[in-house]
Design a protein around this motif. Structure first.
Motif, short mmCIF file in Angstrom:
data_model
loop_
_atom_site.label_atom_id
_atom_site.label_comp_id
_atom_site.label_asym_id
_atom_site.label_seq_id
_atom_site.Cartn_x
_atom_site.Cartn_y
_atom_site.Cartn_z
N ILE A 194 0.78 -1.25 -0.11
CA ILE A 194 -0.05 -0.02 0.00
C ILE A 194 0.75 1.26 0.05
N LEU A 195 1.95 1.18 0.61
CA LEU A 195 2.87 2.36 0.85
C LEU A 195 3.56 2.59 -0.47
N PHE A 203 1.03 3.93 -2.68
CA PHE A 203 0.51 5.34 -2.51
C PHE A 203 1.70 6.40 -2.93
N ARG A 234 0.54 9.13 -5.57
CA ARG A 234 0.93 10.70 -4.71
C ARG A 234 2.12 11.40 -4.84
N PHE A 279 -4.69 13.62 2.00
CA PHE A 279 -3.49 12.77 1.17
C PHE A 279 -3.75 12.63 -0.26
N PHE A 280 -5.28 12.82 -0.83
CA PHE A 280 -5.60 12.66 -2.02
C PHE A 280 -5.91 14.03 -2.75
N GLY A 329 7.99 10.26 2.32
CA GLY A 329 6.43 10.63 2.07
C GLY A 329 6.26 12.21 2.20
#
Lengths: 216, 360
Positions: free
Chosen positions: B116-117, B120, B124, B230-231, B322
């Motif tokens: 998932i990371l 992401f 992103r 985050f999105f 991140g």
């Protein structure tokens, strides 16, 4: 000759010899190269100033009074150093090693619970002090690579020592002993020498202050 | 000859052992308490005619022993007094096997988090905050930074040694072999046991140093509804956003679980029975004060650790690659004002208001 025999034999003797010879050499340089004599008339006793500073700085007065950052450094410093020396001199495998390989005589080791407590204090103190070197901007600025190497080497020596605690693996014993030997070779040429030089530097600072009639 | 020897080894010796145990039990050397866990009332050995093996088969005898037959006990005291074989631990053995559900689903869980990371990050990218303003604002005090990084360092050691112990038989043995794993396992166990109490102490310090600001507030609801930004879009937050608060409380609760269960496993004969008896007296536990306590402790320890590690991976990702500028805040203690405006605007407003009041 197996690797463990090499580590317990020639490499141990060689690293111990480097530690002793260069440690003495460095102390001799400090003691005998001399200093420029102070020409001003003394306002107080250098001897009293020296003794007062050497002994007085053991007292965590500022730490107890909660002055600035000193409480943390004092607490972590005592925790690490007392823990480390308890491990170094009273851990059961060390007592056996000292008896069999160095002095020929041993003494009563710490019980297992005592070893665990000493190790907890030593690790907590070392980690907190080492982390401070990275996150305190001032201490980071004055920290040299040598400080990090000394702290890192001491940490891995302690860590591998604890990993070998089960005494079930020759590899783990060898790993610990090998790192101890690297540590011994590095010791005389690094800030680890403060183990022996602290009374000299603290005494000199105290003597200079005493001569001027002030206190450290 | 070989057949006779085999017969002695498989039939005669076990029975002789049982008889010796019975005899010593009758001498009062062994305790025969009512702490047996099974339903059997005792092993009976009726002697058959000479040169025969009696009227009970090996299977029957071992069945009775497994159910905890009275009168045949090995530990005279401690949590398992009165039990020869604790059959209740079978579920735990199956659970923690290399091919058991704990290793399988725990592995899936951690791999899922990493996946998932990665996904992401690919979608992103790194979350920025525009240009530096040149103005720095203090976010973390020195004591907070020291404790945070000390906990982080010990956590990495605890997590790596714990993962070796949990997943080693499944993932290390097939590649490196049993000899290498045995060395890794003994080293990991010693380090894990030794650093556990230090971790607990520093975690407690972290609780006190970081609890302020981590209490949930009404504005956290808006942060959740906006997906934390985050999105895309902006989600307002105080000193810590809801995700950070969730991480803080997860770390604390998982840390408490790890500490309590860790101590139960470190002191199985002393600490565990006393704790369980206390819990039972308070009506808080139905678990018997035996080795079963340790099995439940191990399960809770593993689950809490997997949750802790999984969440920590997310925290490490967001704190380093991140989010631009976050790592600097935890190392130097100071963050750029634009960083604060982008991620913690309510906190920045409060800080600026305080500064203006001080200047007046």
């Amino acid at each position: 000759m197996t690797l463990i025999q090499l580590l317990e034999g020639p490499l141990w003797k060689g690293s111990a010899a480097i530690f002793v010879v260069f440690g003495i050499w460095r102390l001799a340089v400090i003691l005998f190269t001399g200093r420029t004599r102070a020409k001003a008339k003394p306002a107080g006793s250098p001897f009293v100033g020296s003794v007062r500073t050497i002994l007085g700085h053991f007292l965590p007065g500022a730490a107890i009074r909660g002055h600035g950052k000193t409480w943390f450094v004092t607490l972590a410093g005592y925790s690490f150093h007392i823990g480390l020396f308890a491990l170094l001199l009273f851990a059961a495998p060390h007592v056996t090693f000292i008896r069999d390989k160095i002095l020929g005589v041993g003494w009563a080791p710490l019980p297992r619970w005592g070893f665990i407590v000493a190790a907890e204090f030593a690790f907590a103190g070392l980690l907190a002090l080492w982390v401070r070197r990275f996150v305190d901007p001032v201490v980071r600025l004055i920290s040299r690579p040598d400080d990090h190497i000394a702290a890192g080497l001491t940490f891995v020596v302690m860590l591998t020592g604890c990993m070998a605690l089960g005494q079930q693996s020759v590899f783990l014993r060898g790993l610990h002993l090998g790192l101890v030997e690297i540590w011994l070779v590095y010791f005389p040429f690094s800030s680890l020498m403060h183990t022996f030089t602290w009374p000299l530097s603290r005494g000199l600072t105290g003597a200079m202050a005493g001569r001027r009639g002030t206190r450290m | 000859m070989a057949k006779s020897l085999w017969c002695i080894l498989t039939r005669f010796l076990p029975r002789l052992l049982v008889m010796v145990l019975l005899f010593t039990g009758a001498q009062g050397l062994l305790v025969a308490p009512g702490a047996a866990q099974g339903i059997a009332t005792g092993v009976t050995m009726e002697t058959g005619p000479e040169n025969t093996l009696g009227n009970r088969s090996d299977a029957e005898i071992w069945h009775d022993l497994r159910l905890g037959a009275d009168g045949i006990v090995t530990p005279p005291s401690g949590p398992d007094a009165g039990t020869v074989i604790n059959a209740n631990g079978t579920w735990w053995s199956n659970m923690r096997r290399a091919d058991g559900p704990l290793v399988r689903y725990g592995g899936y869980g951690l791999a899922g988090v990493v996946g998932i990371l990665l996904l992401f990050f690919l979608i992103r990218g790194r979350i920025g905050y525009g240009e530096d303003s040149g103005k720095q604002i203090l976010r973390f005090r020195l004591s907070q930074r020291v404790v945070h990084w000390t906990v982080a360092a010990i956590f990495i050691l605890m997590a790596s040694t714990g993962l070796i112990l949990l997943f080693g038989r499944a993932y290390v043995v097939p590649f490196a072999g049993k000899t290498v794993y045995s060395v890794l396992a003994t080293a990991s166990m010693q380090a894990h046991n030794l650093f556990g109490p230090v971790f607990a102490v520093f975690l407690l310090a972290m609780l006190f140093l970081f609890i302020r600001g981590n209490i949930p507030k009404p504005h956290d609801i808006w942060w959740i509804l906006k997906g934390g930004g985050f999105f895309g879009g902006h989600a307002s937050a105080g000193k810590y956003n809801f995700g950070e608060k969730l991480w803080f409380w997860t770390a604390i609760l998982a840390g408490i679980t790890l500490t309590v269960t860790g101590f139960l496993m470190l002191f199985p004969d002393t600490f565990a029975p006393e704790v369980v008896k206390t819990l039972q007296a308070q009506g808080l536990s139905q678990i018997p004060p035996t080795r079963d306590t340790i099995h439940y402790s191990e399960l809770a320890h593993a689950i809490a650790a997997l949750i802790f590690i999984g969440y920590a991976l997310g925290h490490i990702y967001l704190g380093t690659i991140g989010t631009k500028g976050s790592l600097k805040g935890m190392v130097d203690g100071k963050v750029d004002e634009n960083w604060a405006r982008a991620h913690h605007d309510l906190w920045l407003d409060l800080q600026q208001k305080k500064q203006q009041e001080t200047e007046k």
